[in-house]
Design a protein around this motif. Sequence first.
Motif, mmCIF file in Angstrom:
data_model
loop_
_atom_site.group_PDB
_atom_site.id
_atom_site.type_symbol
_atom_site.label_atom_id
_atom_site.label_comp_id
_atom_site.label_asym_id
_atom_site.label_seq_id
_atom_site.Cartn_x
_atom_site.Cartn_y
_atom_site.Cartn_z
ATOM 1 N N GLU A 165 -9.818 -16.864 -9.119
ATOM 2 C CA GLU A 165 -10.710 -16.635 -7.981
ATOM 3 C C GLU A 165 -9.954 -15.994 -6.818
ATOM 4 N N GLU A 166 -8.748 -16.452 -6.570
ATOM 5 C CA GLU A 166 -7.981 -15.866 -5.464
ATOM 6 C C GLU A 166 -7.515 -14.450 -5.802
ATOM 7 N N LEU A 167 -7.194 -14.203 -7.065
ATOM 8 C CA LEU A 167 -6.813 -12.846 -7.442
ATOM 9 C C LEU A 167 -8.001 -11.888 -7.342
ATOM 10 N N ALA A 168 -9.199 -12.397 -7.613
ATOM 11 C CA ALA A 168 -10.393 -11.560 -7.436
ATOM 12 C C ALA A 168 -10.574 -11.202 -5.969
ATOM 13 N N ALA A 169 -10.329 -12.166 -5.080
ATOM 14 C CA ALA A 169 -10.424 -11.883 -3.644
ATOM 15 C C ALA A 169 -9.344 -10.899 -3.213
ATOM 16 N N LEU A 170 -8.148 -11.048 -3.747
ATOM 17 C CA LEU A 170 -7.058 -10.121 -3.421
ATOM 18 C C LEU A 170 -7.407 -8.711 -3.896
ATOM 19 N N THR A 171 -7.934 -8.612 -5.105
ATOM 20 C CA THR A 171 -8.288 -7.303 -5.670
ATOM 21 C C THR A 171 -9.365 -6.609 -4.853
ATOM 22 N N ALA A 172 -10.222 -7.400 -4.205
ATOM 23 C CA ALA A 172 -11.319 -6.831 -3.408
ATOM 24 C C ALA A 172 -10.887 -6.438 -1.997
ATOM 25 N N THR A 173 -9.606 -6.586 -1.662
ATOM 26 C CA THR A 173 -9.131 -6.244 -0.320
ATOM 27 C C THR A 173 -9.351 -4.755 -0.045
ATOM 28 N N PRO A 174 -9.967 -4.401 1.076
ATOM 29 C CA PRO A 174 -10.151 -2.980 1.400
ATOM 30 C C PRO A 174 -8.813 -2.256 1.530
ATOM 31 N N ALA A 175 -8.791 -0.999 1.150
ATOM 32 C CA ALA A 175 -7.553 -0.218 1.187
ATOM 33 C C ALA A 175 -6.960 -0.169 2.592
ATOM 34 N N GLU A 176 -7.827 -0.060 3.619
ATOM 35 C CA GLU A 176 -7.296 0.020 4.988
ATOM 36 C C GLU A 176 -6.608 -1.263 5.407
ATOM 37 N N ARG A 177 -7.067 -2.407 4.885
ATOM 38 C CA ARG A 177 -6.429 -3.690 5.175
ATOM 39 C C ARG A 177 -5.036 -3.747 4.551
ATOM 40 N N ILE A 178 -4.918 -3.273 3.310
ATOM 41 C CA ILE A 178 -3.628 -3.256 2.630
ATOM 42 C C ILE A 178 -2.656 -2.343 3.371
ATOM 43 N N ARG A 179 -3.129 -1.156 3.755
ATOM 44 C CA ARG A 179 -2.246 -0.226 4.464
ATOM 45 C C ARG A 179 -1.788 -0.808 5.798
ATOM 46 N N ALA A 180 -2.693 -1.463 6.522
ATOM 47 C CA ALA A 180 -2.319 -2.063 7.810
ATOM 48 C C ALA A 180 -1.265 -3.150 7.621
ATOM 49 N N ASP A 181 -1.427 -3.968 6.581
ATOM 50 C CA ASP A 181 -0.447 -5.024 6.324
ATOM 51 C C ASP A 181 0.900 -4.437 5.936
ATOM 52 N N LEU A 182 0.901 -3.381 5.132
ATOM 53 C CA LEU A 182 2.167 -2.769 4.735
ATOM 54 C C LEU A 182 2.839 -2.071 5.920
ATOM 55 N N ASP A 183 2.047 -1.507 6.832
ATOM 56 C CA ASP A 183 2.624 -0.949 8.063
ATOM 57 C C ASP A 183 3.307 -2.047 8.874
ATOM 58 N N HIS A 184 2.671 -3.208 8.922
ATOM 59 C CA HIS A 184 3.244 -4.342 9.648
ATOM 60 C C HIS A 184 4.519 -4.822 8.965
ATOM 61 N N HIS A 228 7.260 -2.496 9.853
ATOM 62 C CA HIS A 228 7.698 -2.747 11.228
ATOM 63 C C HIS A 228 8.705 -3.896 11.271
ATOM 64 N N HIS A 229 8.457 -4.944 10.483
ATOM 65 C CA HIS A 229 9.358 -6.101 10.483
ATOM 66 C C HIS A 229 10.655 -5.809 9.753
ATOM 67 N N GLN A 230 10.593 -5.052 8.644
ATOM 68 C CA GLN A 230 11.774 -4.796 7.838
ATOM 69 C C GLN A 230 12.566 -3.573 8.280
ATOM 70 N N GLY A 231 11.892 -2.615 8.924
ATOM 71 C CA GLY A 231 12.531 -1.352 9.242
ATOM 72 C C GLY A 231 12.297 -0.301 8.162
ATOM 73 N N ARG A 232 12.004 -0.752 6.943
ATOM 74 C CA ARG A 232 11.739 0.171 5.835
ATOM 75 C C ARG A 232 11.002 -0.606 4.747
ATOM 76 N N THR A 233 10.425 0.121 3.808
ATOM 77 C CA THR A 233 9.818 -0.495 2.626
ATOM 78 C C THR A 233 10.304 0.237 1.388
ATOM 79 N N GLY A 234 10.185 -0.414 0.229
ATOM 80 C CA GLY A 234 10.665 0.164 -1.014
ATOM 81 C C GLY A 234 9.662 1.120 -1.632
ATOM 82 N N PRO A 235 10.029 1.739 -2.746
ATOM 83 C CA PRO A 235 9.161 2.758 -3.367
ATOM 84 C C PRO A 235 7.835 2.187 -3.872
#
Length: 343
Positions: A89-108, A111-118
Amino acid sequence: MAELALPAHDVARVRFAVSPLWQLTTSYRLLASGAADPVHRRWLDQVRPRAAAAGLDRCWLAELLPPGAGYVPDFLNPAPATPAPTLDEELAALTATPAERIRADLDHLRHHQGRTGPRARALHADPPAHLPRLVREIAAYWETALAPYWPRIRALLDADVFHRAGQAARHGTGHLLNSLHPQVTWDDAGLHLERRARTLARHATGGGLLLVPSAFKGPGLSTRIAPPDPPQLAYRARGTGDLWQPRTTPATDALAAVLGRARTLLLAELDTPATTTELAHRTGLSPAHVSQNLTALRAAGFATAHRTGRTVLYARTAVAETLLAQTPPAQTPPAQTPPAPGR
């Protein structure tokens, strides 16, 4: 110190949830840290080599949950919709996350790490294309690191919720919030969170408050603020220090009379998950005998099997834990019939 207004209608919507994904993200961070945590040493010693053999130490989760970074992408911990959602059930909710929400979280995260991996960059570029791969990896990590231990972890979390629900019933929600964690206090002005600088405006969060116990949390408090979901507070569950202590099994003799000596011995040995080969080595039974009896225990609902790469781990279920924990009542000797007079 951050503050979160909690008017009466929000206090009335305070609830608990036992979340598999919260256990997953916090446990992975602990595993990836390389720390020799004394509380979780038995679990770490068993899981680290299995996770490494499966490549789970150098994967999508390794980039999204790096050790040392305080921030965890919010989409990895969607708000539980029920008190005890399943992983699916939680993976279904994760899969339904809007793309803009995922991008915003990865931008954040960047910001915390200074960089992200491939992998994180690929997910940012095309969430629909790469999210299914992340979900499959999360499921693989769950099967390797948490599923064999879930009955024990779940019992700990349920006990924490039961205790705190009793506090609320006896003393009120205010007492519950004030005793939840050293960093949390509550008064008429709202909820106060120490060591968090940013004020949590009520209009910038969802309604209510969700309290999430975790078996793998450190001593600090974790928060998730992702409107329109209610704010989440994750904290270390009571009794975590005893989570991996060996369990006594006082009922083995009585149980052996019903199940047989070999099956009872195997259940007792499954205090920690093990393979057929390990169980054969521990018990002195032949691998074929172990396999035959494990099949019977699985069919009866006393054991489960979890594949991790080429290895299959067996674990006992909550039903088996309950059976083994029951101490049989002492036998009362039969009453003696007094002899007849004159004899």
